[in-house]
Design a protein around this motif. Sequence first.
Motif, PDB file in Angstrom:
ATOM      1  N   LEU A 248      28.868 -48.481  -3.212  1.00 24.73           N
ATOM      2  CA  LEU A 248      27.537 -49.082  -3.298  1.00 24.73           C
ATOM      3  C   LEU A 248      27.011 -49.304  -1.888  1.00 24.73           C
ATOM      4  CD1 LEU A 248      25.247 -50.428  -4.944  1.00 24.73           C
ATOM      5  CD2 LEU A 248      26.548 -52.572  -4.778  1.00 24.73           C
ATOM      6  N   LEU A 249      25.839 -48.720  -1.618  1.00 21.88           N
ATOM      7  CA  LEU A 249      25.207 -48.841  -0.309  1.00 21.88           C
ATOM      8  C   LEU A 249      24.000 -49.768  -0.394  1.00 21.88           C
ATOM      9  CD1 LEU A 249      25.329 -45.061   0.712  1.00 21.88           C
ATOM     10  CD2 LEU A 249      27.028 -46.834   1.153  1.00 21.88           C
ATOM     11  N   SER A 250      23.309 -49.909   0.713  1.00 22.88           N
ATOM     12  CA  SER A 250      22.134 -50.775   0.760  1.00 22.88           C
ATOM     13  C   SER A 250      21.093 -50.356  -0.262  1.00 22.88           C
ATOM     14  CB  SER A 250      21.515 -50.727   2.164  1.00 22.88           C
ATOM     15  OG  SER A 250      22.454 -51.095   3.135  1.00 22.88           O
ATOM     16  N   ARG A 251      20.391 -51.378  -0.791  1.00 15.61           N
ATOM     17  CA  ARG A 251      19.292 -51.158  -1.737  1.00 15.61           C
ATOM     18  C   ARG A 251      19.721 -50.467  -3.015  1.00 15.61           C
ATOM     19  NH1 ARG A 251      14.136 -51.038   0.207  1.00 15.61           N
ATOM     20  NH2 ARG A 251      13.621 -50.755  -2.004  1.00 15.61           N
ATOM     21  N   GLY A 252      20.996 -50.554  -3.379  1.00 16.33           N
ATOM     22  CA  GLY A 252      21.443 -50.029  -4.658  1.00 16.33           C
ATOM     23  C   GLY A 252      21.807 -48.566  -4.685  1.00 16.33           C
ATOM     24  N   VAL A 253      21.641 -47.865  -3.553  1.00 17.58           N
ATOM     25  CA  VAL A 253      22.045 -46.460  -3.505  1.00 17.58           C
ATOM     26  C   VAL A 253      23.551 -46.378  -3.770  1.00 17.58           C
ATOM     27  CG1 VAL A 253      22.248 -44.404  -2.066  1.00 17.58           C
ATOM     28  CG2 VAL A 253      20.216 -45.858  -1.903  1.00 17.58           C
ATOM     29  N   THR A 254      23.952 -45.526  -4.706  1.00 19.73           N
ATOM     30  CA  THR A 254      25.340 -45.448  -5.138  1.00 19.73           C
ATOM     31  C   THR A 254      25.836 -44.019  -5.040  1.00 19.73           C
ATOM     32  OG1 THR A 254      24.878 -47.236  -6.709  1.00 19.73           O
ATOM     33  CG2 THR A 254      26.947 -46.059  -6.979  1.00 19.73           C
ATOM     34  N   MET A 255      27.036 -43.881  -4.475  1.00 20.87           N
ATOM     35  CA  MET A 255      27.635 -42.569  -4.279  1.00 20.87           C
ATOM     36  C   MET A 255      29.021 -42.535  -4.922  1.00 20.87           C
ATOM     37  SD  MET A 255      25.130 -41.752  -2.096  1.00 20.87           S
ATOM     38  CE  MET A 255      25.545 -40.304  -1.130  1.00 20.87           C
ATOM     39  N   GLU A 266      25.479 -38.408  -4.678  1.00 25.68           N
ATOM     40  CA  GLU A 266      24.637 -39.560  -5.021  1.00 25.68           C
ATOM     41  C   GLU A 266      24.474 -39.629  -6.532  1.00 25.68           C
ATOM     42  OE1 GLU A 266      19.993 -40.809  -4.524  1.00 25.68           O
ATOM     43  OE2 GLU A 266      21.087 -40.277  -2.680  1.00 25.68           O
ATOM     44  N   VAL A 267      24.789 -40.781  -7.112  1.00 28.52           N
ATOM     45  CA  VAL A 267      24.680 -40.963  -8.566  1.00 28.52           C
ATOM     46  C   VAL A 267      23.577 -41.946  -8.933  1.00 28.52           C
ATOM     47  CG1 VAL A 267      27.077 -40.348  -9.014  1.00 28.52           C
ATOM     48  CG2 VAL A 267      26.493 -42.734  -8.531  1.00 28.52           C
ATOM     49  N   ALA A 268      23.003 -42.630  -7.948  1.00 29.19           N
ATOM     50  CA  ALA A 268      21.871 -43.527  -8.192  1.00 29.19           C
ATOM     51  C   ALA A 268      21.128 -43.724  -6.883  1.00 29.19           C
ATOM     52  CB  ALA A 268      22.331 -44.867  -8.758  1.00 29.19           C
ATOM     53  N   GLY A 269      19.801 -43.667  -6.964  1.00 32.85           N
ATOM     54  CA  GLY A 269      18.982 -43.805  -5.766  1.00 32.85           C
ATOM     55  C   GLY A 269      18.614 -45.248  -5.472  1.00 32.85           C
ATOM     56  N   THR A 270      17.616 -45.405  -4.603  1.00 30.16           N
ATOM     57  CA  THR A 270      17.170 -46.736  -4.191  1.00 30.16           C
ATOM     58  C   THR A 270      16.668 -47.542  -5.386  1.00 30.16           C
ATOM     59  OG1 THR A 270      16.524 -45.855  -2.035  1.00 30.16           O
ATOM     60  CG2 THR A 270      15.604 -47.989  -2.679  1.00 30.16           C
TER      61      THR A 270
END
Length: 348
Positions: A248-255, A266-270
Amino acid sequence: MARIKRDWTSLPEGLLALIAELLPSQNDLCCLRAVCRSFRSELPPSTTISFPQSILTTTDFLKGPNPSTNGLYVLIESTAYAVRPLNKKESPPWLIKVEKTKPGKVEIKDPLSILRFRFPRKLPKFLNLLDYKVTEITTSYALETTAILKGKPELAYGGKYSQLEFSSGKVIFTSGIDESDEEFAVMVKFGVGRLSLWRNVDKKWSKIDLEIDLGIDFEISTIIFMNFNRRLVLIEDIIYHDKKFYVLLSRGVTMTVDSKSLSVTEVAGTLNDLKWYKSVYLLESHNNLFLFAKFSKNLDTEDYLKVFKLDKERHEWFRVEKGLEFEDRAIFLSEDGSFSLSAKESSE
């Protein structure tokens, strides 16, 4: 008919050790040792952790991803327990975390904090496990440099801010704990900007680069840690879910990170709802992946949460409005590993 009184102290030699090997948890071993002195003399307290020992002793795993700076690491196991006296079933359980730092030595900590646990006066100094119901809830792991454990952080940091993230890290690994399995892999999150992966197939550490562009609409706190040339972002949390490493990265970006190819997907963007949050956590429940975000309106109001569920087919987080997903569960959010348990289990 007279009741036969059995002498459990005269069991055949070696039988007690065989019984101990079949126990599902270390807590059960502690209860078995609490039966009598002869049991304690024959069964030594467990000094190992639930991690492949050969990997710790026969590979360079404990040298870490940056061996020239930090020296050796120690793998620390922490287990959260719910403790309740048997003669006071109406009282709520105590929630504690037992951390193993050295063989035969443990520390009691707050399961929701990195701080040491200060015993309230009402808690006894000694616990006879035969008088208490002890429920093992979850186990988490961390890597820490020997310099940190010795109270010499300047040795771990090497005098350079760039090495700060390597002093300690959150550890997760594949579900199959088998040193002979080539697919066994370990991921470590050092601070907020370093992600490393150790694989059993090549028995070495690999650095995972996560480079994305979140645009100019970005948290000020992130700018402090940001390298403008490479556009790195904060690594908020990691979890092993559905046989994959999620980041889980900043602003909800998920890899997701493939431990075989080291590829990043990437499985979910901002997530637009994640602006100016205080902290975020990943949590697995009922085979689904959730994101908990903690917010604060101002100094005069209490913190509040927003909960999101990952839609793997649409590749996005969506808001959980009514909370029915956790209607019968108690949620515990922590930096070293969040967990949930049924409300019935937490109250029994």
